[in-house]
Scaffold this motif. Structure first.
Motif, mmCIF file in Angstrom:
data_model
loop_
_atom_site.group_PDB
_atom_site.id
_atom_site.type_symbol
_atom_site.label_atom_id
_atom_site.label_comp_id
_atom_site.label_asym_id
_atom_site.label_seq_id
_atom_site.Cartn_x
_atom_site.Cartn_y
_atom_site.Cartn_z
ATOM 1 N N VAL A 153 11.572 94.222 -99.380
ATOM 2 C CA VAL A 153 12.336 93.417 -98.424
ATOM 3 C C VAL A 153 13.815 93.707 -98.611
ATOM 4 O O VAL A 153 14.242 94.198 -99.660
ATOM 5 N N ASP A 154 14.613 93.401 -97.590
ATOM 6 C CA ASP A 154 16.062 93.569 -97.705
ATOM 7 C C ASP A 154 16.618 92.390 -98.514
ATOM 8 O O ASP A 154 16.490 91.232 -98.089
ATOM 9 N N PRO A 155 17.212 92.636 -99.682
ATOM 10 C CA PRO A 155 17.703 91.537 -100.529
ATOM 11 C C PRO A 155 18.731 90.648 -99.846
ATOM 12 O O PRO A 155 18.726 89.426 -100.045
ATOM 13 N N HIS A 156 19.628 91.254 -99.052
ATOM 14 C CA HIS A 156 20.642 90.447 -98.362
ATOM 15 C C HIS A 156 19.981 89.466 -97.398
ATOM 16 O O HIS A 156 20.296 88.271 -97.395
ATOM 17 N N TYR A 157 19.066 89.961 -96.579
ATOM 18 C CA TYR A 157 18.414 89.091 -95.607
ATOM 19 C C TYR A 157 17.587 88.016 -96.302
ATOM 20 O O TYR A 157 17.502 86.876 -95.827
ATOM 21 N N LEU A 158 16.976 88.367 -97.414
ATOM 22 C CA LEU A 158 16.190 87.385 -98.165
ATOM 23 C C LEU A 158 17.073 86.240 -98.640
ATOM 24 O O LEU A 158 16.734 85.062 -98.465
ATOM 25 N N LEU A 159 18.221 86.572 -99.225
ATOM 26 C CA LEU A 159 19.126 85.533 -99.708
ATOM 27 C C LEU A 159 19.713 84.716 -98.564
ATOM 28 O O LEU A 159 19.823 83.490 -98.668
ATOM 29 N N PHE A 160 20.088 85.378 -97.466
ATOM 30 C CA PHE A 160 20.597 84.645 -96.305
ATOM 31 C C PHE A 160 19.536 83.668 -95.786
ATOM 32 O O PHE A 160 19.850 82.542 -95.380
ATOM 33 N N HIS A 161 18.287 84.104 -95.792
ATOM 34 C CA HIS A 161 17.191 83.261 -95.313
ATOM 35 C C HIS A 161 17.011 82.042 -96.214
ATOM 36 O O HIS A 161 16.837 80.914 -95.725
ATOM 37 N N ILE A 162 17.096 82.249 -97.522
ATOM 38 C CA ILE A 162 16.968 81.128 -98.458
ATOM 39 C C ILE A 162 18.099 80.133 -98.252
ATOM 40 O O ILE A 162 17.886 78.914 -98.184
ATOM 41 N N TRP A 163 19.324 80.641 -98.123
ATOM 42 C CA TRP A 163 20.464 79.743 -97.938
ATOM 43 C C TRP A 163 20.347 78.950 -96.640
ATOM 44 O O TRP A 163 20.538 77.734 -96.625
ATOM 45 N N SER A 164 20.055 79.647 -95.549
ATOM 46 C CA SER A 164 20.023 78.970 -94.255
ATOM 47 C C SER A 164 18.907 77.935 -94.190
ATOM 48 O O SER A 164 19.096 76.837 -93.648
ATOM 49 N N SER A 165 17.746 78.264 -94.730
ATOM 50 C CA SER A 165 16.607 77.349 -94.629
ATOM 51 C C SER A 165 16.752 76.143 -95.551
ATOM 52 O O SER A 165 16.339 75.029 -95.187
ATOM 53 N N THR A 166 17.347 76.314 -96.725
ATOM 54 C CA THR A 166 17.499 75.178 -97.633
ATOM 55 C C THR A 166 18.687 74.302 -97.244
ATOM 56 O O THR A 166 18.581 73.065 -97.248
ATOM 57 N N GLN A 167 19.813 74.909 -96.900
ATOM 58 C CA GLN A 167 20.998 74.133 -96.558
ATOM 59 C C GLN A 167 20.890 73.469 -95.189
ATOM 60 O O GLN A 167 21.634 72.531 -94.888
ATOM 61 N N HIS A 168 19.950 73.914 -94.380
ATOM 62 C CA HIS A 168 19.718 73.286 -93.080
ATOM 63 C C HIS A 168 19.439 71.793 -93.234
ATOM 64 O O HIS A 168 19.891 70.977 -92.417
ATOM 65 N N TYR A 169 18.720 71.418 -94.282
ATOM 66 C CA TYR A 169 18.331 70.020 -94.461
ATOM 67 C C TYR A 169 19.518 69.131 -94.806
ATOM 68 O O TYR A 169 19.430 67.903 -94.656
ATOM 69 N N ALA A 170 20.619 69.725 -95.239
ATOM 70 C CA ALA A 170 21.843 68.964 -95.477
ATOM 71 C C ALA A 170 22.774 69.056 -94.276
ATOM 72 O O ALA A 170 23.218 68.044 -93.735
ATOM 73 N N ASP A 171 23.048 70.290 -93.841
ATOM 74 C CA ASP A 171 24.040 70.507 -92.787
ATOM 75 C C ASP A 171 23.595 69.943 -91.444
ATOM 76 O O ASP A 171 24.422 69.513 -90.636
ATOM 77 N N PHE A 172 22.292 69.955 -91.173
ATOM 78 C CA PHE A 172 21.768 69.463 -89.900
ATOM 79 C C PHE A 172 20.845 68.266 -90.120
ATOM 80 O O PHE A 172 19.837 68.113 -89.437
ATOM 81 N N SER A 173 21.206 67.440 -91.085
ATOM 82 C CA SER A 173 20.372 66.285 -91.424
ATOM 83 C C SER A 173 20.195 65.329 -90.246
ATOM 84 O O SER A 173 19.123 64.734 -90.081
ATOM 85 N N ALA A 174 21.228 65.190 -89.409
ATOM 86 C CA ALA A 174 21.119 64.293 -88.253
ATOM 87 C C ALA A 174 20.047 64.797 -87.293
ATOM 88 O O ALA A 174 19.250 64.015 -86.756
ATOM 89 N N GLN A 175 20.008 66.110 -87.079
ATOM 90 C CA GLN A 175 18.995 66.694 -86.197
ATOM 91 C C GLN A 175 17.600 66.539 -86.801
ATOM 92 O O GLN A 175 16.648 66.180 -86.095
ATOM 93 N N VAL A 176 17.484 66.806 -88.094
ATOM 94 C CA VAL A 176 16.192 66.672 -88.769
ATOM 95 C C VAL A 176 15.686 65.242 -88.659
ATOM 96 O O VAL A 176 14.505 65.003 -88.353
ATOM 97 N N THR A 177 16.563 64.279 -88.886
ATOM 98 C CA THR A 177 16.175 62.865 -88.824
ATOM 99 C C THR A 177 15.724 62.468 -87.421
ATOM 100 O O THR A 177 14.687 61.817 -87.246
ATOM 101 N N ARG A 178 16.480 62.876 -86.412
ATOM 102 C CA ARG A 178 16.134 62.487 -85.037
ATOM 103 C C ARG A 178 14.836 63.118 -84.565
ATOM 104 O O ARG A 178 14.016 62.479 -83.908
ATOM 105 N N LEU A 179 14.629 64.378 -84.919
ATOM 106 C CA LEU A 179 13.421 65.062 -84.465
ATOM 107 C C LEU A 179 12.176 64.603 -85.226
ATOM 108 O O LEU A 179 11.073 64.601 -84.672
ATOM 109 N N ARG A 180 12.358 64.189 -86.483
ATOM 110 C CA ARG A 180 11.219 63.682 -87.249
ATOM 111 C C ARG A 180 10.957 62.218 -86.943
ATOM 112 O O ARG A 180 9.868 61.714 -87.169
ATOM 113 N N GLY A 181 11.995 61.522 -86.468
ATOM 114 C CA GLY A 181 11.843 60.106 -86.177
ATOM 115 C C GLY A 181 12.184 59.207 -87.350
ATOM 116 O O GLY A 181 12.145 57.980 -87.232
#
Length: 218
Positions: A153-181
């Motif tokens: 796998v491409d190491p850069h893309y792997l790390l970018f994917h880990i960062w974006s997917s984990t930090q999403h739950y903090a940075d977009f917490s309002a969206q996560v909360t509204r969509l989950r209810g």
């Protein structure tokens, strides 16, 4: 050191923690430009002069918050080597990142705003320290690949994917909360962590460590 100096040092440390916590909250809400020292003082419940006693300017305080965020993100992955098990190392790294999103969401949001605005206050860090960290992690992942421990796998893309997917739950917490209810609780973060670990490691041709498989079945 005399008892009085020890006491003063303890009070100073507590005051700095209080100010940084207040600054983190206000910066996350308003950004650097929209924040004033007075707002931080009001949030901390102390006079403005007290804030300026420990931090000479809003800029200095903002940089202190950013540095604190980066130190919070320190991980065992920082010390990983080519001899380590990639499945264990990456799973632990993902879990650590998710736990930071759960426990320090405002810190993540401040960092995200800084990056969105072109990282003007982190140029030196990104040009030197962070780039060096990235080169080191890429080299280790490439070593794991060369040893046949994981898929190519491409190491850069792997790390970018880990960062974006984990930090999403903090940075977009309002969206996560509204969509989950509902707002995510600790158990929800644990389930999301297990799902991410399974998805990312499977894409790398890795077997999910037993402790994370168990969490996903709990």
């Amino acid at each position: 050191m005399t008892l009085n100096k020890v006491t003063e040092a303890g009070i100073g440390a507590r005051n700095k923690v209080n100010i940084l916590a207040a600054a983190e909250k206000v910066f996350a809400q308003n950004g650097l430009k929209g924040t004033s020292v007075q707002q931080i003082a009001d949030q901390a419940g102390i006079p403005k002069t007290n804030v300026l006693y420990y931090f000479k300017s809003k800029q200095e305080l903002y940089l202190a918050v950013l540095k604190q965020t980066l130190s919070l993100w320190n991980s065992r992955f920082d010390l990983a080597t080519a001899q380590d098990d990639p499945a264990e190392t990456l799973a632990e790294y993902i879990a650590e990142k998710m736990e930071m999103s759960r426990t320090h969401p405002t810190a993540s949001k401040i960092f995200a705003l800084e990056i969105i605005n072109g990282a003007p206050n982190l140029n030196r860090y990104f040009d030197e320290e962070h780039a060096q960290w990235m080169r080191g992690r890429v080299a280790i992942i490439n070593a794991w690949i060369a040893q046949g421990k994981m898929s190519n796998v491409d190491p850069h893309y792997l790390l970018f994917h880990i960062w974006s997917s984990t930090q999403h739950y903090a940075d977009f917490s309002a969206q996560v909360t509204r969509l989950r209810g509902s707002k995510m609780k600790k158990a929800d973060f644990e389930n999301a962590t297990s799902h991410l670990i399974s998805t990312i490691l499977s894409g790398c041709g890795l077997t999910v460590p037993a402790q994370y498989r168990a969490a996903s079945n709990g």
